[in-house]
Design a protein around this motif. Structure first.
Motif: not given
Length: 438
Positions: A176-177, A196-197, A239-240, A247-252
């Motif tokens: 899964i890329p 999901r992952l 990741v499905d 679906d990526w979300h930024e969280v520093p």
């Protein structure tokens, strides 16, 4: 017919047509890496360790004729399998709904610039033989419920793809890329529903320790200058597993004020107990209140009711901060990785022993009050609603010579599950468990 043939025939009759393969290929991993429990225990645990009769031997995976091969962990479902003379384990360990799906050791790999990379070597359960075998291909492994598959990351972290590994064939069935997700993936975990992952992303190897950030550290090996992590977390991707969509979300990294300076926590993300939220472990100094000496022997006691914080920052699946769910307010996976019980009525609590004894506690998830006191050093996973898998000191050992045990609410009985680990960090005999639902 010899004894081995009789046993195999009996197992085939039991398995044929009655044991179905797992219905999903994913789930959460109940393992985070164990940190050494730095309690002031100086002697052997005072409790008498009682051994009960358990299943002897390790079941092998069976071919049920026209149906799929039966998993070793599924054939043994409901049995308690102990390997008290094995450390690291060679044969399947299991209790209740939980089994040791894998374990890993850690070593420091020195780099030319005096940096170090903390490198894991995994031993995975072979579902055909019921034995653990080294698979050095992977930098990170998460095992799905049912223990048929695992999510794996290749050696070069952060990774740009996640592999789905078949634990029967030991082959990656697909990749899964996860491209353009804040650098790459450094850790993965399955959701409780197996669909999901959550992939924590970084812009550099999260397991690298930087000499340029070295500090003086005092531990069991004495005082010395040691390199420290430079947290490079960028966020997380959901990741499905079925479609491979992400679906990526930024969280520093979370900044922790204290000690006269800001400290960053680049901890990996986890799903909460029902998979509707995600969280990161974090010390929130103004909210966390741990009280000590409650048992009169100098040990750490329960969270102070009404003042405790879960030591976690919760977020929705888009990365926005949200309050802790009511039943998870007193969950702290750093102190008690077992978390919430399967029925949601109890929560594993922290160390509750002292200078001469080991003990843990179970809390009411609504109030944080102690409802039971158990043996052990650290509660790792719920075997069912009444029993937990834990670390505890082996007979005759020191506080770091611990072994897996099974403890029961309302009972002083302790069932050893494994042999004792070596107390020396980064040694081959210092292994960390990966527990999963079977």
């Amino acid at each position: 017919m010899n004894v081995e043939e009789l046993v195999r025939a009996s197992l085939r009759e039991q398995a044929a047509g009655t044991v179905s393969p797992p219905s999903d290929f994913a789930g959460r991993i109940l393992t985070a890496r164990r940190r050494r429990t730095r309690r002031t225990v100086t002697g052997v645990a005072a409790a008498t360790v009682l051994v009960v009769a358990v299943a002897v031997g390790v079941p092998v995976a069976l071919d049920s004729g026209d149906g799929p091969t039966q998993l070793a962990s599924e054939v043994s479902r409901g049995e308690t399998l102990t390997q008290v003379d094995q450390s690291p384990p060679r044969d399947l360990i299991a209790a209740g709904d939980q089994a040791l799906a894998a374990y890993f050791t850690i070593r420091k790999v020195e780099q030319p610039n005096r940096d170090q990379i903390m490198t894991r070597t995994y031993s995975l359960l072979d579902q055909r033989t019921g034995k653990y075998e080294v698979d050095a291909r992977w930098a990170y492994v998460a095992v799905a419920p049912g223990m048929r598959t695992a999510a794996v990351l290749e050696r070069q972290l952060p990774a740009t793809r996640i592999g789905v590994l078949d634990l029967l064939t030991k082959k990656v069935t697909r990749w899964i890329p996860v491209e353009g997700a804040g650098g790459g993936v450094g850790a993965v975990e399955f959701s409780p529903d197996g669909k999901r992952l959550i992939a924590t992303t970084y812009d550099r190897n999260p397991d690298r320790l930087s000499w340029s950030k070295r500090i003086e550290v005092t531990d069991a090996d004495g005082s010395a200058m040691r390199p420290q992590p430079v947290y490079s977390r960028t966020g997380f991707a959901i990741v499905d597993v079925g479609t491979g969509d992400s679906d990526w979300h930024e969280v520093p990294p979370h900044r922790i004020p204290g000690m006269g300076r800001d400290v960053e926590s680049g901890e990996r993300f986890h799903f909460n107990s029902d998979g509707t939220l995600v969280y990161e472990p974090a010390v929130i100094a103004e909210d966390v209140s741990l009280i000590g000496g409650g048992d009169g022997d100098g040990g750490m006691s329960a969270y102070e009711p009404g003042k405790a914080d879960p030591g976690r920052i919760f977020r929705d699946l888009r990365g926005r901060k949200v309050p802790a769910p009511p039943k998870e307010r007193y969950v702290d996976l750093k102190l008690a990785p077992a978390g919430l019980s399967p029925n949601g009525e109890l929560v594993a609590g922290p160390f509750a022993g002292g200078g001469r004894t080991t003990a843990t506690e179970v809390l009411d998830p609504k109030t944080g009050e102690r409802v039971a006191k158990l043996k052990g050093q650290e509660l790792l996973a719920w075997a069912d609603d009444k029993r937990l898998i834990a670390w505890d000191i082996a007979a005759g050992g020191n506080e770091f010579e611990n072994r897996l045990v099974l403890v029961t609410i309302g009972s002083d009985r302790v069932v050893p599950l494994s042999g004792a680990r070596t107390p020396k960090d980064y040694a081959p005999g210092r292994w960390e468990p990966v527990l999963a639902r079977r």
